[in-house]
Design an enzyme around this catalytic site. Structure first.
Site, PDB file in Angstrom:
ATOM      1  N   LYS A   1       0.823  -1.216   0.000  1.00 25.37           N
ATOM      2  CA  LYS A   1       0.000   0.000   0.000  1.00 25.37           C
ATOM      3  C   LYS A   1       0.854   1.262   0.000  1.00 25.37           C
ATOM      4  O   LYS A   1       0.585   2.183  -0.764  1.00 25.37           O
ATOM      5  CB  LYS A   1      -0.939   0.023   1.215  1.00 25.37           C
TER       6      LYS A   1
ATOM      7  N   ARG B   1      11.307  -7.138   4.924  1.00 23.49           N
ATOM      8  CA  ARG B   1      11.345  -5.710   5.256  1.00 23.49           C
ATOM      9  C   ARG B   1      11.888  -5.503   6.675  1.00 23.49           C
ATOM     10  O   ARG B   1      12.681  -4.593   6.908  1.00 23.49           O
ATOM     11  CB  ARG B   1       9.947  -5.101   5.127  1.00 23.49           C
TER      12      ARG B   1
ATOM     13  N   ARG C   1      -1.321  -9.676  13.189  1.00 20.86           N
ATOM     14  CA  ARG C   1      -1.843  -8.523  12.450  1.00 20.86           C
ATOM     15  C   ARG C   1      -2.749  -8.974  11.304  1.00 20.86           C
ATOM     16  O   ARG C   1      -3.763  -8.338  11.021  1.00 20.86           O
ATOM     17  CB  ARG C   1      -0.702  -7.681  11.871  1.00 20.86           C
TER      18      ARG C   1
END
Length: 187
Positions: free
Chosen positions: A13, A127, A144
């Site tokens: 995103k 990441r 999450r």
């Protein structure tokens, strides 16, 4: 244009929001970036957010709504914006609708990046390694994802009913995904 980009953490995103915002000359507003800046500066909000994220939880709606409302009131967002990471809950959808109604505006489209969960977990672990993100452990990432599915995925249905939702395949190379989004926006 007034846009939202949806998708689970790690769907890309932020990358896509930046590209879309540049192309449309609107600000990309990321609640995650706002929260991370507060964490880095060790503000009261930052310390609270850090604790929540470490447990795989989200920031409460009232705090997030207030931050977004303040940001949307800034001059650069007057003629359009792209929200990344907001709304996450049905309560936030209602709050955003109220914010926009106050100013006589509404959303143009809601983009949803559709991705494979295992691929996203892999992306986030890579990441975390590259950026040194302590909050991105596999257990926290999977929590999450569970919370996203439970709380945020129902937003797709709301925006689909409103005729605003555009699903975009979020798998593949960054440039391919950007091209799909541009086609979806007609931009």
């Amino acid at each position: 244009m007034r846009l939202i980009i949806l998708g689970p953490p790690g769907a890309g995103k932020g990358t896509q929001a930046s590209r879309i915002a540049d192309r449309l000359s609107i600000p990309a507003i990321s609640t995650g970036d706002i929260f991370r800046a507060n964490i880095k500066n060790e503000t009261e909000l930052g310390l609270q957010v850090k604790e929540l994220l470490a447990a795989g939880r989200f920031v409460p709606d009232d705090v997030t709504n207030s931050i977004v409302e303040n940001r949307l009131a800034e001059d650069d967002a007057r003629n359009g914006f792209l929200l990344d990471g907001y709304p996450r809950t049905l309560e936030q959808v209602r709050a955003l609708d109220d914010m926009l109604a106050k100013h006589g505006t509404e959303l143009d489209k809601v983009l949803e990046l559709v991705v494979d969960v295992d691929e996203v977990v892999g992306r986030l672990l890579r990441r975390a390694e590259i950026e040194g993100r302590e909050d991105d452990t596999e257990d926290v990432i999977r929590e999450r994802m569970r919370v996203y599915t439970e709380e945020t995925a129902p937003l797709s249905a709301v925006y689909r009913e409103k005729g605003l939702l555009v699903e975009v395949d979020g798998m593949g190379e960054v440039d391919e995904i950007t091209a799909r989004i541009s086609d979806a926006l007609g931009a």
